[in-house]
Each structure stands twice: as C-alpha cells, then as structure tokens.
Scaffold this active site. Structure first.
Site, PDB file in Angstrom:
ATOM      1  N   SER A  17     -33.789  26.536  39.707  1.00 56.54           N
ATOM      2  CA  SER A  17     -34.306  25.404  38.946  1.00 56.54           C
ATOM      3  C   SER A  17     -33.204  24.362  38.799  1.00 56.54           C
ATOM      4  CB  SER A  17     -34.823  25.872  37.586  1.00 56.54           C
ATOM      5  OG  SER A  17     -35.540  24.841  36.948  1.00 56.54           O
ATOM      6  N   ASN A  18     -33.353  23.419  37.879  1.00 55.62           N
ATOM      7  CA  ASN A  18     -32.276  22.468  37.603  1.00 55.62           C
ATOM      8  C   ASN A  18     -32.169  22.225  36.093  1.00 55.62           C
ATOM      9  OD1 ASN A  18     -33.989  20.195  36.814  1.00 55.62           O
ATOM     10  ND2 ASN A  18     -34.599  20.128  38.964  1.00 55.62           N
ATOM     11  N   ARG A  19     -31.272  21.345  35.694  1.00 57.21           N
ATOM     12  CA  ARG A  19     -30.930  21.235  34.265  1.00 57.21           C
ATOM     13  C   ARG A  19     -31.828  20.298  33.476  1.00 57.21           C
ATOM     14  NH1 ARG A  19     -24.955  19.504  34.120  1.00 57.21           N
ATOM     15  NH2 ARG A  19     -25.520  19.188  31.948  1.00 57.21           N
ATOM     16  N   SER A  20     -32.869  19.767  34.081  1.00 54.90           N
ATOM     17  CA  SER A  20     -33.713  18.816  33.338  1.00 54.90           C
ATOM     18  C   SER A  20     -34.340  19.476  32.112  1.00 54.90           C
ATOM     19  CB  SER A  20     -34.814  18.278  34.253  1.00 54.90           C
ATOM     20  OG  SER A  20     -35.731  17.539  33.482  1.00 54.90           O
ATOM     21  N   ALA A  84     -37.926  16.293  37.177  1.00 53.51           N
ATOM     22  CA  ALA A  84     -36.902  16.568  38.191  1.00 53.51           C
ATOM     23  C   ALA A  84     -37.438  17.705  39.066  1.00 53.51           C
ATOM     24  CB  ALA A  84     -35.594  16.959  37.513  1.00 53.51           C
TER      25      ALA A  84
END
Ligand code: CTP
Length: 211
Positions: A17-20, A84
């Site tokens: 995943s990502n940090r959004s 994101a």
C-alpha cells in the site's frame, strides 16, 4: 470523490500500500456536502470517520476502485480523484501465507489501470469536470502539467508529499493548482479542511464558466 490509499494483497496476511491517510479527500467530501452537494465518496481503507450524509463505498484494490468509479461516472458533475492509487499489484496473490525459509523472494509486479486517465479518455463532449491530484517529491509543476495533459484534466492539485507539513498524514497542506489553460496558483500552508474549501471555490468557478 475518491480518497485514501488502495492496497494490493500478497497473501492472506500481507499487502502492499502507500502512506495516504485519506484526510484531503475526506475534507473535500465534507466541504462539498456542507455546501449542499450530493457526494459519493469512494474510499480506500482508512481509520477516518466518514462525513455525514455522504454515500460511502469502501474499496481495497485499484481494480475495485476502478469498477466502483466507472460504474456510475456518467452521473457526476464533478469527479475529484484525491486517492493515492497503487500503480502496481503483485502478479500473483498467494491463497496461503507465503512461508519463510525458501530464500529471499522476488516479487513480480504488474501495472494497475490508471483510473483517472480512463476517465479522461471518456470525456468527449461530457460537461463533467475532472480534477486530479499529483503527489510529488520533485519537479512539482512540470510533473503536474504532464499529468494534467496526459489524463485530460480540467485542473490538477499538486502537493509535495516529502514535506512533513504537506505530506500524506499531515493535517495541513500547501498546494499548487494548475489549470488546463496553463495558469497556476500557489496556496499557502493551511489546514486541509481550509484547502478543501479553497479548492471547491475554484472548482465552482470553473463549473459555472463551463455550463
Ligand atoms: N490515479 C489513478 N489511477 C492510478 C494512478 C493514479 O486514478 N492507477 C490518479 C490519482 O487518484 C491522482 C492522479 O491520478 O488523482 C495522479 O496520481 P499520482 O499518484 O500523483 O501519479 P501517477 O499518475 O500514479 O504517476 P507517478 O506515480 O509516476 O507520479
């Protein structure tokens, strides 16, 4: 409105995943609703409390977000893609937990669909206003201009996600706005809820001009 990160499972216990955090998208959904708009929020997994009186669709993967957004995209006057979206997913998802002890694993990735670019391709004579976000760490304006053109957007909002006060988890943001006709605006650092209101003012003006 789309918000938050998407995630892609590797196996039943792990994911990419990502940090959004979803804060900017949720602030936009809340601000639009408070102005009387009928809002559909398509959200990746987040711990945020959803705004009241907003139709919320929870999704996980980029493909789920794509299906949800495209299913009803003809109904909307404005689409704002603050999410994101993960650009890649694992080529294969293991049905069972991947066990250690078989040496270092190499992960093979495949590209995810670009939802916003697909929406941009479908624009034709549509009066729907298409707004993108650009999460950048360098060459902010040049990258945003390229995305605006490539994805056929009316407006793109750029933020520097490498800064602590404007990044994914922050409660504040300092955005630059790039319009289709090339003109730009620089908004100072302010709470994300205020950024949302400032953006909606611009979007409303554009909408009134185009209709
Ligand atoms: N976006 C999308 N689908 C994707 C990737 C991005 O709809 N698969 C949308 C985002 O919601 C955002 C815009 O496209 O509104 C730009 O996303 P961003 O992550 O900044 O850029 P990318 O197009 O993914 O390009 P890069 O990662 O190379 O910067």
């Amino acid at each position: 409105m789309t918000a938050g990160a998407t995630l892609e499972p590797l196996d039943p216990v792990r994911y990419m995943s990502n940090r959004s955090s979803g804060k900017m998208g949720y602030a936009l959904a809340r601000a639009a609703r408070m102005r009387g708009a009928k809002v559909t929020l398509v959200s990746g997994p987040t711990a945020l409390k959803p705004p009241r009186d907003v139709a919320l669709s929870r999704v996980k993967t980029a493909e789920e977000m794509r299906r949800t957004v495209l299913a009803d995209c003809g109904l909307y006057d404005v689409i704002i893609k603050a999410a994101a979206v993960l650009d890649w997913r694992p080529k294969e998802t293991s049905e069972h937990k991947i066990k250690k002890g078989r040496g270092v694993q190499t992960l093979e990735l495949v590209e995810n669909p670009d939802i916003l670019a697909e929406l941009g391709c479908m624009q034709g004579n549509s009066r729907c206003l298409l707004v993108g976000f650009a999460a950048e760490t360098q060459d902010l304006i040049a990258n945003a201009k390229e995305k605006l053109k490539k994805k056929n957007l009316d407006l793109i909002v750029v933020n520097d996600v490498s800064r602590e006060d404007t990044g994914f988890e922050a409660d504040t943001n300092a955005v630059k706005i790039v319009y289709r006709d090339g003109h730009m605006e620089d908004l100072p650092l302010m709470p994300k809820q205020e950024v949302a209101d400032q953006l909606l003012d611009r979007i409303k003006t554009l909408w009134e001009k185009s209709s």
